[in-house]
Design a protein around this motif. Structure first.
Motif, PDB file in Angstrom:
ATOM      1  N   THR A 194       0.835  -1.201   0.000  1.00 32.51           N
ATOM      2  CA  THR A 194       0.000   0.000   0.000  1.00 32.51           C
ATOM      3  C   THR A 194       0.867   1.248   0.000  1.00 32.51           C
ATOM      4  O   THR A 194       0.609   2.204  -0.747  1.00 32.51           O
ATOM      5  CB  THR A 194      -0.931   0.019   1.226  1.00 32.51           C
ATOM      6  N   GLY A 195       1.909   1.235   0.825  1.00 31.86           N
ATOM      7  CA  GLY A 195       2.831   2.361   0.855  1.00 31.86           C
ATOM      8  C   GLY A 195       3.509   2.575  -0.483  1.00 31.86           C
ATOM      9  O   GLY A 195       3.713   3.711  -0.923  1.00 31.86           O
ATOM     10  N   THR A 196       3.822   1.474  -1.163  1.00 33.66           N
ATOM     11  CA  THR A 196       4.469   1.557  -2.475  1.00 33.66           C
ATOM     12  C   THR A 196       3.541   2.165  -3.516  1.00 33.66           C
ATOM     13  O   THR A 196       3.961   2.995  -4.332  1.00 33.66           O
ATOM     14  CB  THR A 196       4.935   0.153  -2.924  1.00 33.66           C
ATOM     15  N   PHE A 197       2.269   1.759  -3.503  1.00 30.24           N
ATOM     16  CA  PHE A 197       1.285   2.347  -4.414  1.00 30.24           C
ATOM     17  C   PHE A 197       1.139   3.846  -4.151  1.00 30.24           C
ATOM     18  O   PHE A 197       1.125   4.658  -5.082  1.00 30.24           O
ATOM     19  CB  PHE A 197      -0.075   1.661  -4.247  1.00 30.24           C
ATOM     20  N   LEU A 198       1.014   4.209  -2.875  1.00 37.83           N
ATOM     21  CA  LEU A 198       0.842   5.615  -2.528  1.00 37.83           C
ATOM     22  C   LEU A 198       2.062   6.448  -2.894  1.00 37.83           C
ATOM     23  O   LEU A 198       1.943   7.604  -3.279  1.00 37.83           O
ATOM     24  CB  LEU A 198       0.568   5.749  -1.027  1.00 37.83           C
ATOM     25  N   LYS A 199       3.236   5.843  -2.762  1.00 32.59           N
ATOM     26  CA  LYS A 199       4.476   6.570  -3.065  1.00 32.59           C
ATOM     27  C   LYS A 199       4.461   7.082  -4.503  1.00 32.59           C
ATOM     28  O   LYS A 199       4.859   8.222  -4.769  1.00 32.59           O
ATOM     29  CB  LYS A 199       5.692   5.665  -2.841  1.00 32.59           C
ATOM     30  N   THR A 200       3.995   6.247  -5.432  1.00 29.60           N
ATOM     31  CA  THR A 200       3.956   6.641  -6.840  1.00 29.60           C
ATOM     32  C   THR A 200       3.089   7.891  -7.032  1.00 29.60           C
ATOM     33  O   THR A 200       3.500   8.850  -7.697  1.00 29.60           O
ATOM     34  CB  THR A 200       3.396   5.490  -7.699  1.00 29.60           C
ATOM     35  N   SER A 201       1.900   7.875  -6.444  1.00 21.52           N
ATOM     36  CA  SER A 201       0.987   9.013  -6.582  1.00 21.52           C
ATOM     37  C   SER A 201       1.503  10.234  -5.835  1.00 21.52           C
ATOM     38  O   SER A 201       1.438  11.368  -6.331  1.00 21.52           O
ATOM     39  CB  SER A 201      -0.404   8.644  -6.066  1.00 21.52           C
ATOM     40  N   PHE A 202       2.008  10.009  -4.624  1.00 24.26           N
ATOM     41  CA  PHE A 202       2.452  11.126  -3.798  1.00 24.26           C
ATOM     42  C   PHE A 202       3.670  11.821  -4.404  1.00 24.26           C
ATOM     43  O   PHE A 202       3.751  13.064  -4.394  1.00 24.26           O
ATOM     44  CB  PHE A 202       2.770  10.632  -2.393  1.00 24.26           C
ATOM     45  N   THR A 203       4.588  11.052  -4.942  1.00 22.16           N
ATOM     46  CA  THR A 203       5.770  11.644  -5.579  1.00 22.16           C
ATOM     47  C   THR A 203       5.356  12.536  -6.746  1.00 22.16           C
ATOM     48  O   THR A 203       5.902  13.625  -6.941  1.00 22.16           O
ATOM     49  CB  THR A 203       6.726  10.538  -6.066  1.00 22.16           C
ATOM     50  N   ARG A 204       4.382  12.063  -7.504  1.00 20.56           N
ATOM     51  CA  ARG A 204       3.887  12.844  -8.641  1.00 20.56           C
ATOM     52  C   ARG A 204       3.136  14.107  -8.193  1.00 20.56           C
ATOM     53  O   ARG A 204       3.277  15.175  -8.803  1.00 20.56           O
ATOM     54  CB  ARG A 204       2.944  11.963  -9.461  1.00 20.56           C
ATOM     55  N   ASP A 205       2.351  13.996  -7.127  1.00 16.15           N
ATOM     56  CA  ASP A 205       1.434  15.070  -6.727  1.00 16.15           C
ATOM     57  C   ASP A 205       1.915  15.915  -5.556  1.00 16.15           C
ATOM     58  O   ASP A 205       1.235  16.866  -5.167  1.00 16.15           O
ATOM     59  CB  ASP A 205       0.066  14.481  -6.343  1.00 16.15           C
TER      60      ASP A 205
ATOM     61  N   MET B 188      -4.526  -3.769  -5.923  1.00  9.50           N
ATOM     62  CA  MET B 188      -3.410  -4.647  -5.592  1.00  9.50           C
ATOM     63  C   MET B 188      -3.804  -6.104  -5.767  1.00  9.50           C
ATOM     64  O   MET B 188      -3.048  -6.911  -6.320  1.00  9.50           O
ATOM     65  CB  MET B 188      -2.990  -4.417  -4.132  1.00  9.50           C
ATOM     66  N   ARG B 189      -5.002  -6.458  -5.295  1.00  8.72           N
ATOM     67  CA  ARG B 189      -5.443  -7.856  -5.351  1.00  8.72           C
ATOM     68  C   ARG B 189      -5.715  -8.291  -6.777  1.00  8.72           C
ATOM     69  O   ARG B 189      -5.480  -9.446  -7.140  1.00  8.72           O
ATOM     70  CB  ARG B 189      -6.683  -8.031  -4.470  1.00  8.72           C
ATOM     71  N   ILE B 190      -6.230  -7.370  -7.601  1.00 11.15           N
ATOM     72  CA  ILE B 190      -6.464  -7.687  -9.010  1.00 11.15           C
ATOM     73  C   ILE B 190      -5.144  -7.989  -9.699  1.00 11.15           C
ATOM     74  O   ILE B 190      -5.013  -8.951 -10.457  1.00 11.15           O
ATOM     75  CB  ILE B 190      -7.193  -6.522  -9.718  1.00 11.15           C
TER      76      ILE B 190
END
Length: 226
Positions: free
Chosen positions: A15-26, A214-216
């Motif tokens: 979850t942290g890894t997914f958020l990192k992508t968006s947060f770094t961009r935004d 993530m589960r998909i």
């Protein structure tokens, strides 16, 4: 985060890894309304995520144990699909579908423990009504096949519990590090949902949607378009 919503232990890092992508961009845009989101904050978040990731990489798990969550969810989806047929037979036979509905609800939410607990009673009910179910279209060997699938799901769930016990000890030994990562995740997710309310990006900061995505991906399916 939504009231009552919690991350499972194995979901902190992804979850942290997914958020990192968006947060770094935004981050720069978010910082116009949430001034704590400085470059230093971003670096601290990434450093904490890296620290917890490295902690988890120290776990001594067998290859079978490493794949347990993926195979457990795959089996749960398979059993759930078989229960769709059972639901059809129940309806045609006029049987009470309450326990079946409860089991399917648990499987949909990936509450495998709850589903396994209820399935013993469900399978007993199915066996007791096998004759009438067969008269309404169920194949004669369906119960035996389903029982084997349920037994396999229970075995996989036991292995999952084994792995979670190992991870649980890691968590207890490093609780403060997980707590710090959780604080970053919850703060960034809450801020992103407010900032992008009504925008497609809001889904990237909605943890229930992040977990679903993530589960998909774990299952090998193609994620639906937003």
């Amino acid at each position: 985060m939504a009231k009552g919503f919690t991350l499972r232990l194995e979901e902190y890092v992804p979850t942290g890894t997914f958020l990192k992508t968006s947060f770094t961009r935004d981050r720069a845009t978010l910082a116009t309304r949430f001034t704590e989101f400085t470059t230093e904050y971003e670096a601290a978040f990434i450093a904490q995520l890296t620290k917890v990731t490295k902690l988890e990489q120290t776990l001594k798990l067998t290859e079978k144990q490493k794949k347990v969550t993926e195979t457990l969810y795959e089996k749960a989806d398979l059993v759930n699909k078989e229960f769709n047929f059972l639901s059809f037979y129940f309806k045609r036979a006029g049987l009470d579908s309450g326990i079946l509905t409860a089991v399917k609800k648990d499987l949909d939410s990936k509450n495998i423990e709850g589903a396994c607990f209820k399935m013993e009673g469900l399978m007993q009910y199915v066996a007791e009504n096998e004759t009438v179910l067969i008269s309404k279209g169920m194949a004669a060997g369906f119960v035996a096949t389903l029982e084997a699938d349920v037994e396999d799901l229970s075995a996989k769930n036991e292995l999952q519990n084994e792995v979670m016990n190992i991870k649980g000890q890691l968590h207890r030994d490093n609780a403060s590090e997980y707590k710090k990562l959780y604080a970053y995740i919850s703060t960034i997710a809450a801020a992103g949902k407010i900032m992008y309310d009504g925008d497609g990006k809001a889904g990237e900061y909605t943890l229930s949607k992040v977990l679903s995505r993530m589960r998909i991906i774990k299952s090998g399916k193609v994620p639906p378009s937003e």
